[in-house]
Scaffold this motif. Structure first.
Motif, PDB file in Angstrom:
ATOM      1  N   CYS A 134     -34.146  36.217  -2.834  1.00  0.00           N
ATOM      2  CA  CYS A 134     -33.759  36.785  -1.647  1.00  0.00           C
ATOM      3  C   CYS A 134     -34.966  37.904  -1.236  1.00  0.00           C
ATOM      4  O   CYS A 134     -35.306  38.168  -0.283  1.00  0.00           O
ATOM      5  N   CYS A 145     -32.129  33.984  -7.831  1.00  0.00           N
ATOM      6  CA  CYS A 145     -31.485  34.226  -6.559  1.00  0.00           C
ATOM      7  C   CYS A 145     -32.090  35.757  -6.111  1.00  0.00           C
ATOM      8  O   CYS A 145     -32.466  35.589  -4.832  1.00  0.00           O
ATOM      9  N   VAL A 147     -29.232  29.659  -3.376  1.00  0.00           N
ATOM     10  CA  VAL A 147     -28.812  31.083  -3.886  1.00  0.00           C
ATOM     11  C   VAL A 147     -27.470  30.916  -3.617  1.00  0.00           C
ATOM     12  O   VAL A 147     -26.549  31.297  -4.503  1.00  0.00           O
ATOM     13  N   ASN A 179     -25.410  28.527  -6.164  1.00  0.00           N
ATOM     14  CA  ASN A 179     -25.554  29.389  -7.397  1.00  0.00           C
ATOM     15  C   ASN A 179     -24.309  30.226  -7.513  1.00  0.00           C
ATOM     16  O   ASN A 179     -23.624  30.257  -8.479  1.00  0.00           O
TER      17      ASN A 179
END
Length: 620
Positions: free
Chosen positions: A583, A579, A506, A509
């Protein structure tokens, strides 16, 4: 410096109401019970309305019951009657009549018993049985004492100067109201027998039986009074039980409504004409705050800049009642420049064609992103299952293509052949990344997330990322600021539940996107981490990635986290979508906000993660 949520709880206070907090979800027009007073709640709220309402348990306190008030009134009347009997006997002696000590003794004894029973603590508490009737002890010490005392007075006062017939009305009335009908008739019969016996004794002494007729008529009247009052009392009891059952059902329904509204994902507000929020469920309080929750209702909407669009929409609905707007969208901007687009629906407790000062506007709020996500949910679920199956099937032929291309590359001699094999290898790697991205968010059983040291992992990921970009200026291209995290010297590092590889993916990115769309100048990228302490919310960790590129606005901002949306021709459009999915898998959230033109880094992607020490069990 950019405007972001700071560790102190005061920073979020500008988007919170200034009014004091009352009940967390008070009903319209309901006054909260004072502290310490028990509130009537239903332990069996799941029962259907057709089921009978249980009777109060024996010994239930009924301070507001009419029976309890009448019982207390009867006790007070008996005490007053005893005192009046004493006064009457003494006054009669003062005016020349001979004082009968026996009558005075009976009057004093009756008054003493009546006053004692009225004063006795167990009787001063309004306490009746399960059927709201007198107990045996209460009946003996009230009605029994009355009948016995009045009978003695009747036999001692041969001249009937004491109107015993009138006195008998008190115990008969008391038995008719507070005892079953059979016992009320028994009390009337006992009173009648006493009156007839007194009349017979008097007739025998005077050789005159004319007093039997008034005594018989009085007894007949006592029976009639007992029957009539008993019937009225029974009807009152039935009405009271029905009212109590209706009140209990109303309490159950109100409790159920509060539970349903509290758990609704849609925000619900009840606002009056003055902009005062009377009720608000947790979803609405969350939507009206940049982070955490607003104070509980009641609070004022006016005076908070972020809520001005909402206030204007509600005022317009009140002032233009004939305008039929079922749904509208409005954007609110918080003090930290976080923007949120809400879909609003309005309903009124009264007809909008007949304005009234007591009208209440019920506002339903939804985050537009949540609405869009719900619309896409079914399609994405089916697409995810299909994509995961296709990705598994693609892996094997893709590996064969890569191996065959490697063999061809060994025999490639001239430049055109080498260029073709390189093109195949690049596209094979691209397909591999797409397959890995799809499988990363595919549903399935996953291991429990570990509690990671946020500061240590941040340093490691940033160092690795800098090594992968060996440009001389890269050393100053990215700045890491973790001063907002607890110092390691304290021995309490900030830990969050997250798979380290997924967190690395994440963050990389976000940094790649910041590099791709940034200015590539020194300090173009900034990564910061800090703790957030918000009202009514456990501490959280905030990780932000800033970029000094062109600010993201409009449709691009609304579509940032949608799958297969990309601003690059060769982009897959899955980066930010993955992402967000990663999360949410670990209880975190990711979002974007733009900052004002006065700041260099106008684009900020931030991740909010609950701390492991306050999050309870780890997410699966």
């Amino acid at each position: 410096m950019s405007s972001r949520p700071a560790p102190a709880p005061d920073d979020a206070a500008t988007t919170q109401a200034a009014d004091g907090a009352a009940s967390w979800f008070s009903e319209l027009g309901e006054t909260a019970a004072p502290s310490g007073e028990p509130r009537a709640t239903s332990a069996r709220w799941w029962k259907s309305p057709a089921e009978p309402t249980p009777e109060p348990a024996r010994g239930l306190r009924l301070e507001g019951s009419p029976y309890a008030r009448m019982y207390r009134a009867f006790l007070a009347a008996r005490a007053a009657l005893g005192v009046l009997l004493i006064i009457g006997v003494i006054t009669s002696a003062l005016f020349g009549r001979s004082l009968n000590p026996q009558i005075l003794t009976v009057a004093i004894g009756y008054a003493a018993l009546a006053l004692l029973w009225w004063w006795w603590p167990s009787q001063r508490i309004d306490k009746l049985g399960a059927e709201m009737r007198l107990s045996t002890r209460q009946a003996l010490f009230t009605i029994g004492v009355d009948l016995g005392s009045f009978a003695i007075l009747s036999f001692l006062d041969s001249g009937f100067n004491i109107n015993t017939a009138a006195l008998m009305a008190l115990p008969v009335l008391m038995s008719a109201v507070l005892m079953p009908r059979f016992m009320a008739l028994a009390a009337a019969a006992a009173a009648t027998l006493i009156l007839l016996t007194g009349a017979i004794i008097e007739g025998a002494l005077r050789d005159d039986i004319t007093s039997l007729t008034p005594a018989g008529l009085t007894g007949f009247g006592l029976f009639a009074v007992a029957l009539l009052v008993s019937e009225l009392s029974s009807r009152l009891a039935r009405e009271q039980r029905s009212a109590r059952g209706s009140m209990e059902l109303a309490r159950q329904q109100a409790q159920l409504n509060r539970l349903v509204i509290e758990e609704m994902p849609e925000g619900v507000l009840a606002v009056d004409r003055h902009g005062r929020v009377r009720t608000a469920n947790p979803s609405a309080r969350k939507l009206l705050s940049a982070h955490g929750l607003t104070p509980p209702a009641p609070f004022q909407l006016r005076g908070v800049p972020a809520w001005e669009p909402l206030v204007k929409a509600i005022e317009q609905a009140f002032t233009q009642p004939r305008r039929l707007d079922d749904a509208r969208e409005l954007q609110i901007t918080f003090d930290d420049h976080t923007r949120r687009v809400l879909r609003m629906r309005l309903k009124f407790t009264r007809g909008r064609d007949t304005p009234n000062q007591d009208d209440v506007c019920v506002v339903f709020l939804e985050d537009v992103r949540t609405v869009q996500a719900r619309v896409r949910q079914d399609k994405l679920a089916a697409m995810g299952r299909m994509s995961a199956g296709i990705a598994h099937e693609i892996r094997n032929p893709l590996a064969a293509i890569a191996q065959a291309n490697a063999l061809l590359a060994e025999d490639a001699i001239n430049a055109p052949q080498q260029r073709l094999t390189t093109m195949v290898a690049d596209n094979v790697e691209r397909l591999k990344r797409i397959v890995d991205d799809i499988l990363a968010v595919a549903p399935g059983a996953r291991a429990q997330a570990p509690a990671i040291d946020l500061e240590r992992l941040l340093r490691a990921v940033v160092d690795e990322w800098l090594k992968l970009h060996p440009v001389p200026a890269n050393a100053s291209l990215l700045a890491l600021n973790i001063s907002g995290l607890p110092p390691r010297e304290l021995g309490t590092p900030a830990r969050v539940y997250f798979e380290p590889e997924h967190f690395r993916r994440v963050l990389v990115n976000l940094m790649d996107n910041a590099l791709r769309h940034g200015s590539s100048q020194p300090g173009a990228i900034r990564v910061e981490a800090q703790l957030m302490i918000l009202q009514d919310h456990p501490p959280q960790a905030l990780v932000s990635v800033f970029s000094d590129g062109l600010v993201i606005e409009g449709q691009i901002e609304r579509s940032l986290f949608e799958p297969f949306f990309s601003t690059r021709s060769r982009g897959t459009g899955l980066g930010l979508y993955i992402c967000r999915e990663l999360c949410e898998r670990y209880g975190a959230s990711i979002d974007f906000r733009a900052h004002p033109p006065t700041q260099r880094h106008r684009n900020e992607f931030y991740i909010v993660m609950p701390l492991a020490d306050f999050a309870g069990t780890a997410p699966p």
